[in-house]
Design an enzyme around this catalytic site. Structure first.
Site, PDB file in Angstrom:
ATOM      1  N   ASP A 239       0.837  -1.199   0.000  1.00 36.33           N
ATOM      2  CA  ASP A 239       0.000   0.000   0.000  1.00 36.33           C
ATOM      3  C   ASP A 239       0.872   1.248   0.000  1.00 36.33           C
ATOM      4  O   ASP A 239       2.109   1.166   0.057  1.00 36.33           O
ATOM      5  CB  ASP A 239      -0.955  -0.010   1.195  1.00 36.33           C
ATOM      6  CG  ASP A 239      -0.238  -0.249   2.519  1.00 36.33           C
ATOM      7  OD1 ASP A 239       0.789   0.423   2.775  1.00 36.33           O
ATOM      8  OD2 ASP A 239      -0.695  -1.106   3.297  1.00 36.33           O
ATOM      9  N   HIS A 312      -8.905   2.805 -21.753  1.00 33.95           N
ATOM     10  CA  HIS A 312     -10.068   2.015 -21.379  1.00 33.95           C
ATOM     11  C   HIS A 312     -10.394   2.267 -19.914  1.00 33.95           C
ATOM     12  O   HIS A 312      -9.610   2.887 -19.202  1.00 33.95           O
ATOM     13  CB  HIS A 312      -9.785   0.522 -21.597  1.00 33.95           C
ATOM     14  CG  HIS A 312      -8.505   0.075 -20.930  1.00 33.95           C
ATOM     15  ND1 HIS A 312      -7.302   0.057 -21.608  1.00 33.95           N
ATOM     16  CD2 HIS A 312      -8.221  -0.319 -19.667  1.00 33.95           C
ATOM     17  CE1 HIS A 312      -6.346  -0.353 -20.779  1.00 33.95           C
ATOM     18  NE2 HIS A 312      -6.883  -0.582 -19.599  1.00 33.95           N
ATOM     19  N   ARG A 411       2.596   9.279 -16.451  1.00 30.89           N
ATOM     20  CA  ARG A 411       2.940   8.261 -17.436  1.00 30.89           C
ATOM     21  C   ARG A 411       1.597   7.761 -17.946  1.00 30.89           C
ATOM     22  O   ARG A 411       0.739   7.343 -17.167  1.00 30.89           O
ATOM     23  CB  ARG A 411       3.763   7.143 -16.790  1.00 30.89           C
ATOM     24  CG  ARG A 411       4.105   5.990 -17.745  1.00 30.89           C
ATOM     25  CD  ARG A 411       3.118   4.867 -17.615  1.00 30.89           C
ATOM     26  NE  ARG A 411       3.510   3.668 -18.355  1.00 30.89           N
ATOM     27  CZ  ARG A 411       2.728   2.620 -18.565  1.00 30.89           C
ATOM     28  NH1 ARG A 411       1.490   2.612 -18.082  1.00 30.89           N
ATOM     29  NH2 ARG A 411       3.149   1.580 -19.237  1.00 30.89           N
ATOM     30  N   ASP A 413      -0.772   5.225 -19.905  1.00 28.44           N
ATOM     31  CA  ASP A 413      -0.830   3.820 -20.295  1.00 28.44           C
ATOM     32  C   ASP A 413      -1.438   3.659 -21.688  1.00 28.44           C
ATOM     33  O   ASP A 413      -2.362   4.386 -22.069  1.00 28.44           O
ATOM     34  CB  ASP A 413      -1.677   3.064 -19.267  1.00 28.44           C
ATOM     35  CG  ASP A 413      -1.693   1.575 -19.500  1.00 28.44           C
ATOM     36  OD1 ASP A 413      -0.604   0.975 -19.542  1.00 28.44           O
ATOM     37  OD2 ASP A 413      -2.790   1.006 -19.650  1.00 28.44           O
ATOM     38  N   GLU A 439       3.261   5.662 -22.927  1.00 28.84           N
ATOM     39  CA  GLU A 439       3.663   4.286 -23.210  1.00 28.84           C
ATOM     40  C   GLU A 439       3.495   4.061 -24.714  1.00 28.84           C
ATOM     41  O   GLU A 439       2.406   3.763 -25.199  1.00 28.84           O
ATOM     42  CB  GLU A 439       2.818   3.281 -22.429  1.00 28.84           C
ATOM     43  CG  GLU A 439       3.279   1.846 -22.665  1.00 28.84           C
ATOM     44  CD  GLU A 439       2.329   0.805 -22.113  1.00 28.84           C
ATOM     45  OE1 GLU A 439       2.794  -0.279 -21.757  1.00 28.84           O
ATOM     46  OE2 GLU A 439       1.107   1.073 -22.057  1.00 28.84           O
ATOM     47  N   HIS A 503       7.190  -3.095 -15.222  1.00 30.91           N
ATOM     48  CA  HIS A 503       6.152  -4.016 -14.763  1.00 30.91           C
ATOM     49  C   HIS A 503       5.604  -4.920 -15.860  1.00 30.91           C
ATOM     50  O   HIS A 503       4.873  -5.873 -15.566  1.00 30.91           O
ATOM     51  CB  HIS A 503       5.003  -3.219 -14.132  1.00 30.91           C
ATOM     52  CG  HIS A 503       4.313  -2.311 -15.107  1.00 30.91           C
ATOM     53  ND1 HIS A 503       4.883  -1.140 -15.542  1.00 30.91           N
ATOM     54  CD2 HIS A 503       3.117  -2.410 -15.747  1.00 30.91           C
ATOM     55  CE1 HIS A 503       4.071  -0.551 -16.393  1.00 30.91           C
ATOM     56  NE2 HIS A 503       2.993  -1.301 -16.544  1.00 30.91           N
ATOM     57  N   ASP A 504       5.916  -4.635 -17.125  1.00 27.88           N
ATOM     58  CA  ASP A 504       5.426  -5.455 -18.237  1.00 27.88           C
ATOM     59  C   ASP A 504       6.504  -6.353 -18.845  1.00 27.88           C
ATOM     60  O   ASP A 504       6.268  -6.986 -19.877  1.00 27.88           O
ATOM     61  CB  ASP A 504       4.867  -4.554 -19.347  1.00 27.88           C
ATOM     62  CG  ASP A 504       3.497  -3.990 -19.009  1.00 27.88           C
ATOM     63  OD1 ASP A 504       2.771  -4.612 -18.212  1.00 27.88           O
ATOM     64  OD2 ASP A 504       3.151  -2.918 -19.541  1.00 27.88           O
ATOM     65  N   ASP A 547       8.912 -16.611 -17.634  1.00 30.51           N
ATOM     66  CA  ASP A 547       7.843 -17.294 -18.363  1.00 30.51           C
ATOM     67  C   ASP A 547       7.274 -16.447 -19.486  1.00 30.51           C
ATOM     68  O   ASP A 547       6.368 -16.867 -20.197  1.00 30.51           O
ATOM     69  CB  ASP A 547       6.718 -17.702 -17.408  1.00 30.51           C
ATOM     70  CG  ASP A 547       6.099 -16.508 -16.689  1.00 30.51           C
ATOM     71  OD1 ASP A 547       6.443 -15.361 -17.024  1.00 30.51           O
ATOM     72  OD2 ASP A 547       5.258 -16.730 -15.801  1.00 30.51           O
TER      73      ASP A 547
END
Length: 653
Positions: A239, A312, A411, A413, A439, A503-504, A547
């Site tokens: 948090d 979105h 930033r 998205d 982005e 994070h991606d 992965d």
């Protein structure tokens, strides 16, 4: 097909082409133009029905562009263009057959005063000349009685670029003297113009960013972690109070800017599906904890940018819920890209309102149909209608609201999936010291200057992956790629948000699998042009997974000091502090000295400060001769670099 309808002067790129892309209409409800100019993403270039064709006209800089179409979500190459190629970008894991558009105007040589061909950046003026490849033996730019030789900078599929850097001047008169390889001498010009001055918040150039995904960082409040995510992914319970309590760690590390992934009310741990844009998620501590965090950040001199999700919303946002319940009578029906009413079937609602576990419910809903456009065909995140002026106003209102609450920038998205016109309008209405990065996961040329100050530098990340991870390109090819980005972006390159991971992506340390190799790449990041960033945990050697999924790098931060890689921590801290103290690294020119084999040797210079950087990315020792000034610092004419190591030397005259 694509057609070029001529060229016109352009203040950014000197000259742009008006290009129409079209494809036969086949009964589809919607169509989008995709390409390397928007990372092959739906949303930004929506096509219109023109007779029996889908059509759109776009202004593009000259070059080779890869493109395709999305016909009601179906990736489709141009059936009327035989020129195709396999286009691959490892930075965002794209590989597909695409159509190719070659945009090239008249003339063997080209220059026009513009933001990428003639610009001033602290203390100097850059002048760029473009030519057909292999035509120029040498070139000079002549100002009055002074002649400045031009350095061959880079080459792409269509053009070769040359650059001269001269002391900063105001309005200048100049022309080019070009000696061709056949020994013929030509002149281009004369020109008279004032160099373009890049406009970006001054504060960003001295910053090193630290990116935090709050749920994965630190739990500061005594509460339960919260519910499962829509896909069954567990909340880890981090948090904003946890972030506040760990600000001492950031300060000791040396970072002085913070980027938080979305913090607003949401149904998932990552919060890229916003349900309320005007309140901080209660699971993160709510608005009050955010206010305390902002206050302490300001006391410590740490700037803050937030993550804005405006491509979105969540399916569960009140606006979309209103559309769900009221259908065509909803005030918000034009806020979204609705294809038909009702937006979902009775079967869909039955599953949605059932007592099934969220994991099973989500899977079943994914198999059903819905009547609205959504991000990557995910039912839970419906796409906004960015052509609606009320949506544009809404985006600007949200961004302005949180700037007033203490944020210093945004930033944005999926910025490449939102029309350029929206970003331009929003940017023009925000305070001038607001740092805006989008982005944009591929070629950023259309998005810089008037839409954003910079973008997340995925083209640079792609080069870094190819050289440091895949080892598929040579040092010479790596250099050419760097210099091409410089030629394409001009001064905007200095405001790009640079990273080794985020994070991606997978963690860069996982990708290279070796501490020394990781630190070599980090040394490059911290000494190259642009704004460097650290993803939380990079500084302690935090590892994720390999992965290939979007969440591969989102490992929880560990605060057990026994698990920290102290060598990575020490080197990271040293590099960050070097970066913050050096105007040459923040604003300086880039001069390549030796790029061959595994060697990257270059100099950054600004006013009287110079920084010498040498990276030996190979398994062999390398002996390097230092430029004349540096032996005064090292008391040696040469340095020896061990395998997988680097050296950074500074000199102030």
């Amino acid at each position: 097909m694509y057609k070029t309808f001529g060229f016109r002067p352009d203040w950014k790129f000197g000259r742009v082409a008006e290009v129409e892309f079209s494809i036969p209409y086949g009964g589809e409800k919607y169509a989008y133009l995709l390409g390397s100019f928007n990372a092959f993403n739906e949303g930004s270039f929506r096509m219109k029905k023109k007779g029996e064709r889908w059509s759109i006209t776009v202004e593009l800089p000259e070059g080779v562009w890869h493109y395709a179409f999305s016909l009601e979500g179906e990736f489709t190459v141009d059936p009327e263009n035989p020129q195709r190629d396999t286009y691959r970008r490892i930075s965002y894991k794209f590989k597909n057959e695409t159509s190719v558009a070659v945009i090239k105007g008249p003339g063997r040589f080209f220059h026009r005063p513009s933001s990428t061909y003639l610009y001033s950046f602290p203390g100097r003026t850059h002048i760029i000349l473009r030519a057909e490849p292999g035509l120029v033996k040498e070139a000079s730019v002549v100002l009055g009685n002074e002649s400045f030789p031009m350095r061959r900078k880079a080459v792409d599929e269509l053009f070769e670029y040359f650059e001269a850097v001269i002391p900063e001047k105001g309005e200048i008169g100049y022309y080019f003297e070009i000696r061709r390889k056949d020994e013929k001498v030509e002149a281009l010009g004369p020109f008279r113009a004032k160099p373009y001055e890049f406009e970006a918040p001054e504060w960003v150039f001295g910053r090193v960013f630290y990116q935090i995904m709050p749920d994965r960082f630190e739990k500061g409040l005594q509460k339960t972690p919260g519910e499962d995510g829509l896909r069954g992914e567990q909340f880890h319970g981090g948090d904003l109070e946890g972030v506040r309590q760990r600000l001492k760690h950031l300060e000791e590390l040396g970072v002085n800017a913070l980027y938080l992934t979305p913090i607003f009310e949401s149904m998932t741990y990552h919060r890229y599906d916003v349900t309320d844009y005007f309140h901080v998620d209660r699971k993160l501590g709510g608005d009050e904890v955010f206010s305390r965090l902002v206050q302490e950040l300001k006391e410590r001199g740490i700037r803050l940018i937030l993550d804005g999700v405006f491509h979105h919303t969540s399916f569960f946002h009140p606006y979309f819920q209103d559309v769900l319940m009221k259908g065509e009578k909803s005030y918000y029906k034009d806020f979204y890209r609705v294809l038909d009413f009702p937006v979902v079937s009775e079967e869909f609602l039955e599953v949605l309102n059932s007592d099934l576990p969220w994991v099973e419910k989500y899977r079943k809903l994914k198999e059903l149909k819905w009547n609205y456009e959504s991000f990557f065909s995910v039912w839970a995140i419906p796409r906004l209608n960015h052509e609606n002026p009320e949506v544009v106003d809404f985006v600007g209102e949200v961004m302005g609201y949180w700037l007033e609450k203490g944020a210093d920038g945004w930033r944005l998205d999926v910025a490449h999936g939102v029309p350029l016109e929206l970003w331009r309008e929003v940017k023009s209405a925000l305070p001038e010291d607001t740092y805006l990065i989008g982005e944009v996961m591929d070629d950023a040329r259309l998005w810089v200057f008037d839409a954003f100050h910079g973008t997340m530098n995925y083209p640079l990340y792609d080069l870094i992956l190819r050289f440091f991870v895949e080892r598929k390109i040579t040092a010479e090819e790596f250099l050419n790629g760097l210099e091409l980005l410089s030629a394409y972006l001009g001064p905007a390159e200095y405001a790009m948000y640079n990273f080794l991971d985020n994070h991606d992506t997978e963690r860069f340390l996982d990708l290279v699998g070796d501490r020394k190799k990781y630190l070599c790449a980090l040394a490059f990041l911290m000494t190259y042009k642009g704004i460097p960033s650290i993803f939380y945990g990079d500084e302690i050697g935090l590892k994720g997974r390999l992965d290939g999924g979007l969440s591969a790098g989102r490992a929880p931060m560990t605060w057990n000091l026994g698990e920290w890689d102290t060598e990575i921590l020490d080197v990271t801290r040293t590099l960050i502090n070097l970066r913050k103290e050096s105007r040459a690294l923040q604003l300086g020119t880039f001069r390549p000295l030796r790029f061959e084999g595994g060697l990257l040797v270059y100099e950054r210079a600004h006013e009287r400060e110079r920084v010498f950087v040498a990276i030996n990315y190979s398994g062999e020792e390398a002996e390097l001769e230092l430029p004349a000034e540096y032996p005064k610092v090292r008391r040696a004419q040469h340095i020896v670099l061990h395998p997988w190591s680097f050296a950074v030397l500074t000199f102030k005259g």
